[in-house]
Design an enzyme around this catalytic site. Structure first.
Site, mmCIF file in Angstrom:
data_model
loop_
_atom_site.group_PDB
_atom_site.id
_atom_site.type_symbol
_atom_site.label_atom_id
_atom_site.label_comp_id
_atom_site.label_asym_id
_atom_site.label_seq_id
_atom_site.Cartn_x
_atom_site.Cartn_y
_atom_site.Cartn_z
ATOM 1 C CG ASP A 273 0.143 -2.364 6.105
ATOM 2 O OD1 ASP A 273 -0.817 -2.496 6.895
ATOM 3 O OD2 ASP A 273 0.029 -1.789 5.006
ATOM 4 C CD GLN B 252 -7.055 -4.416 3.904
ATOM 5 O OE1 GLN B 252 -8.026 -5.140 4.100
ATOM 6 N NE2 GLN B 252 -7.185 -3.130 3.623
ATOM 7 C CE LYS C 129 -7.828 -0.033 5.813
ATOM 8 N NZ LYS C 129 -8.281 0.425 4.494
ATOM 9 C CG HIS D 171 -1.947 0.996 1.329
ATOM 10 N ND1 HIS D 171 -1.696 2.305 1.680
ATOM 11 C CD2 HIS D 171 -3.285 0.915 1.120
ATOM 12 C CE1 HIS D 171 -2.841 2.978 1.681
ATOM 13 N NE2 HIS D 171 -3.817 2.168 1.338
ATOM 14 C CB CYS E 179 -3.866 3.314 -1.706
ATOM 15 S SG CYS E 179 -4.960 4.744 -1.572
#
Length: 416
Positions: free
Chosen positions: A210, A213, A236, A133, A374
């Protein structure tokens, strides 16, 4: 009960009961029941989260930490209780290792400026993957420009799987950090992050993950993963916008300089100098998003109540069923076919721009995301300017995929 069978030892979820907890799923769009397949951008909120935020504003609203009056003490307790619950949700060794931020993006920027910049010299290297991302690319590019360092990129194959052999070759003696996405928002790829961390740590290279998700869709144990930093966002995972978290070991947080200065992050201030507070407060300058943190805590409580093993099992079965149905649409091409995938299906439709797909199926009540998500480098890797993306959550059903497929057939008919 769920329209999907239980998987493994995890009993089936009562998805209709879950759906009833989301007020927004009762509305209509263009006269059609809302079908929301845009959770990778932002999940919807269950009543438990909405009520927790409303209750805070209605009964406890006050600033935290320094007030002696009852409302301030209650607000402080609510805020710090949320920290404890979020830290436990990712199995952090200590609640004090959990820093509240505005989200994954700010968490990554915090690490870039507070941890890495003081340690980075001209000619040093930072390694990221091709599927990141933008929030896990741009902060490192900015830092490289500031210091004179170089950004290196791990490629992925046509299925959307990282080339770990290429990664090993990139992890040389000048690399000061490896930053990798746990689950790709554009491709759905679930990266083997525990293995990635082990390979990097064997060379003495710290790793940032990261997890934006990943955390909403599977159990995450930061101790088992072996990473040095884990970043994620509440919105999220069925919580409020504008709040997220950074996890790092206490020794690392203590060694880092503050990212921002101001109130809340100090012990003593004079014109001769300032003594900073201990982590995590050292990194939480100013009045925080108190209600957001309260909602964050409610969101992890709600997910805990479902059971992350059951969530993962249901979504895996739904992903398989949804993928099969989408493949029945003539001219539909799925982008990202990794063997390990989470609930993201990016696709194109021959002869139709993704933006047109999104606009047309909106009139069927179906909400998807179109564009580069993104993640421009990841989409460009396939020679595409954009894709359509259906991203699922625990409130989605096979019947909703049938609506999506019907809408896509309608698009197909319009374009011949």
């Amino acid at each position: 009960m769920s329209d999907l069978a239980a998987t493994g030892t995890a009993p089936a979820l009562d998805v209709e009961s879950i759906r009833a907890q989301f007020p927004i799923l009762e509305r209509q769009v263009h006269g059609k029941p809302l079908v929301y397949f845009d959770t990778a951008a932002s999940a919807q909120r269950p009543r438990a989260v909405i009520d927790a935020v409303s209750r805070f504003y209605e009964t406890q609203n006050a600033n935290i930490h320094r007030g002696v009056h009852l409302l301030s003490q209650e607000a402080t307790d609510a805020y710090e209780s949320a920290r404890t619950r979020v830290a436990k949700f990712i199995n952090a060794p200590s609640r004090d290792e959990l820093v509240f931020t505005r989200g994954t993006t700010e968490s990554i920027n915090l690490v870039a400026q507070a941890f890495l910049r003081p340690r980075l010299q001209p000619g040093d290297e930072i390694v990221v993957s091709e599927m990141e991302h933008h929030s896990n690319i741009v902060p490192w590019q900015m830092l490289c420009e500031q210091v004179g360092a170089t950004l290196k990129v791990i490629p992925f194959n046509d299925a959307g799987e990282l080339d770990l052999d290429a990664m090993d070759e990139l992890l040389g003696p000048r690399v000061k950090l490896l930053a990798v996405v746990h689950v790709s928002n554009a491709l759905g790829t679930v990266n083997p992050v525990a293995e990635i961390c082990a390979r990097a740590k064997a060379k003495g290279i710290p790793v940032l993950l990261d997890g934006a998700q990943a955390v909403p869709h599977q159990a995450v144990d930061v101790q088992a993963l072996g990473c040095d930093f884990y970043c994620f966002s509440a919105h999220k995972m069925y919580g409020p916008t504008g709040v997220g978290a950074l996890w790092a070991p206490m020794a690392t947080l203590k060694a880092m300089a503050p990212y921002q200065g101001g109130g809340e992050m100090i012990l003593k201030v004079s014109f001769d100098g300032t003594e900073y507070a201990a982590p995590p407060n050292k990194f939480e300058a100013g009045t925080p998003n108190i209600a957001g943190a309260v909602g964050f805590g409610a969101a992890v409580d709600w997910l805990d109540g479902l059971g992350m093993d059951r969530v993962a099992a249901y979504e895996a079965a739904l992903l398989a069923a949804g993928t099969e149905r989408l493949q029945s649409v003539p001219g539909l091409n799925i982008v990202g076919t990794a063997r390990a995938k989470a609930g993201v299906i990016s696709f194109t439709l021959d002869g139709v721009h993704p933006h047109d797909i999104g606009t047309i199926i909106d009139h069927y009540g179906v909400a998807i995301r179109t564009g580069h998500h993104c993640a421009m480098p990841a989409i460009a890797r396939f020679g595409l300017p954009a894709t359509a993306r259906a991203s699922l959550a625990v409130y989605n059903t096979v019947a909703e995929f049938d609506v999506l497929v019907e809408a896509l057939h309608g698009v197909r008919e319009m374009f011949g």
